[in-house]
Scaffold this motif. Structure first.
Motif, short mmCIF file in Angstrom:
data_model
loop_
_atom_site.label_atom_id
_atom_site.label_comp_id
_atom_site.label_asym_id
_atom_site.label_seq_id
_atom_site.Cartn_x
_atom_site.Cartn_y
_atom_site.Cartn_z
N LYS A 10 0.82 -1.22 0.00
CA LYS A 10 0.00 0.00 0.00
C LYS A 10 0.86 1.28 0.00
N TYR A 50 -12.46 -1.96 -3.99
CA TYR A 50 -12.97 -2.18 -2.63
C TYR A 50 -14.49 -2.07 -2.54
N PHE A 58 -15.61 3.38 6.87
CA PHE A 58 -14.24 3.77 6.48
C PHE A 58 -14.01 3.74 4.96
N ILE A 110 -4.64 0.91 11.41
CA ILE A 110 -5.53 -0.05 10.74
C ILE A 110 -5.78 0.35 9.28
N ASN A 113 -1.98 0.20 6.68
CA ASN A 113 -1.49 -1.06 7.24
C ASN A 113 -0.59 -1.85 6.28
N HIS A 116 -2.14 -5.58 1.65
CA HIS A 116 -3.44 -6.25 1.54
C HIS A 116 -3.20 -7.63 0.95
P1 CMP Z 1 -7.46 -4.54 3.52
O1 CMP Z 1 -6.99 -5.94 3.71
O2 CMP Z 1 -6.86 -3.77 2.42
O3 CMP Z 1 -9.04 -4.57 3.31
C1 CMP Z 1 -9.87 -3.49 3.67
C2 CMP Z 1 -9.11 -2.42 4.40
O4 CMP Z 1 -9.90 -1.49 5.08
C3 CMP Z 1 -8.26 -3.04 5.46
O5 CMP Z 1 -7.21 -3.73 4.88
C4 CMP Z 1 -7.89 -1.82 6.31
O6 CMP Z 1 -6.70 -1.20 5.88
C5 CMP Z 1 -9.07 -0.90 6.03
N1 CMP Z 1 -9.80 -0.70 7.27
C6 CMP Z 1 -10.41 -1.64 8.00
N2 CMP Z 1 -10.98 -1.09 9.08
C7 CMP Z 1 -10.70 0.23 9.03
C8 CMP Z 1 -11.02 1.31 9.87
N3 CMP Z 1 -11.72 1.15 10.99
N4 CMP Z 1 -10.56 2.52 9.50
C9 CMP Z 1 -9.86 2.68 8.35
N5 CMP Z 1 -9.53 1.67 7.52
C10 CMP Z 1 -9.95 0.45 7.86
#
Ligand code: CMP
Length: 139
Positions: A10, A50, A58, A110, A113, A116
Motif C-alpha cells: 500500500k 474495494y 471507512f 488499521i 497497514n 493487503h
Molecule cells: P485490507 O486488507 O486492504 O481490506 C480493507 C481495508 O480497510 C483493510 O485492509 C484496512 O486497511 C481498512 N480498514 C479496515 N478497518 C478500518 C477502519 N476502521 N478505519 C480505516 N480503515 C480500515
C-alpha cells in the motif's frame, strides 16, 4: 495445494521505501512473485476494487488513502498461498498483529497497514483478474 493469491503493497509502505523489505518477507515464506507492477490507482479504481466495503464507515477514507500514492500489485504463488500470505501479513490492525509479521513491523494504523492480501480463493481470483491479464502472470 499450489495456489495463487493477490497482494498489494500500500501507499504508506511504498512512500517509506519498504517494497523490497516486504517482498523479502513474502519470498522468505516460500511465496513466489509471478506478477508485479507499480500502479497509482485513481479514486474510481480504488472504489471499484474495494466495492465490497462500500457500506462501511471507512470506505471514503480507505479509497482516498489507496489513491494517494503508488501501490505495488502482485500475484503470489505457492503452497497454501492464501493462508500463508495472511500469516506473514499479520492481523489487519497492526496493534493486534503477531510479532515478526509485516504489519507488526511496518504498519502504522488499521488504515495505513502496509499490505493487503486476498482472504479466500474466490476473492483471490477476482482481485487478480481486476489488476492483471493472463499474459502478465508468468509462473
Ligand atoms: P485490507 O486488507 O486492504 O481490506 C480493507 C481495508 O480497510 C483493510 O485492509 C484496512 O486497511 C481498512 N480498514 C479496515 N478497518 C478500518 C477502519 N476502521 N478505519 C480505516 N480503515 C480500515
Amino acid at each position: 495445494a499450489i495456489e495463487r493469491t493477490f497482494s498489494m503493497i500500500k501507499p504508506d509502505a511504498t512512500k517509506r521505501n519498504l517494497t523490497g523489505k516486504i517482498v523479502d518477507r513474502l519470498e522468505s515464506a516460500g511465496l513466489r512473485v509471478v506478477a508485479s507492477k507499480r500502479v497509482y490507482m485513481s479514486k474510481a479504481q480504488a472504489e471499484a476494487f474495494y466495492a465490497v466495503h462500500r457500506e462501511r464507515p471507512f470506505y471514503g477514507e480507505l479509497t482516498a488513502f489507496m489513491s494517494s500514492g503508488p501501490t505495488v500489485v502482485q500475484v503470489l504463488e505457492g503452497e497454501d498461498a492464501i493462508a500463508k500470505n495472511r500469516e506473514v501479513m499479520g492481523a489487519t490492525n497492526p496493534a493486534e498483529a503477531a510479532p515478526g509479521t509485516i504489519r507488526a513491523d511496518f504498519a502504522q494504523s488499521i488504515g495505513e497497514n502496509a499490505v493487503h492480501g486476498s482472504d479466500a480463493p474466490e476473492t483471490a481470483k477476482e482481485e487478480i483478474a481486476f489488476w492483471f491479464s493472463g499474459v502478465e502472470i508468468v509462473g
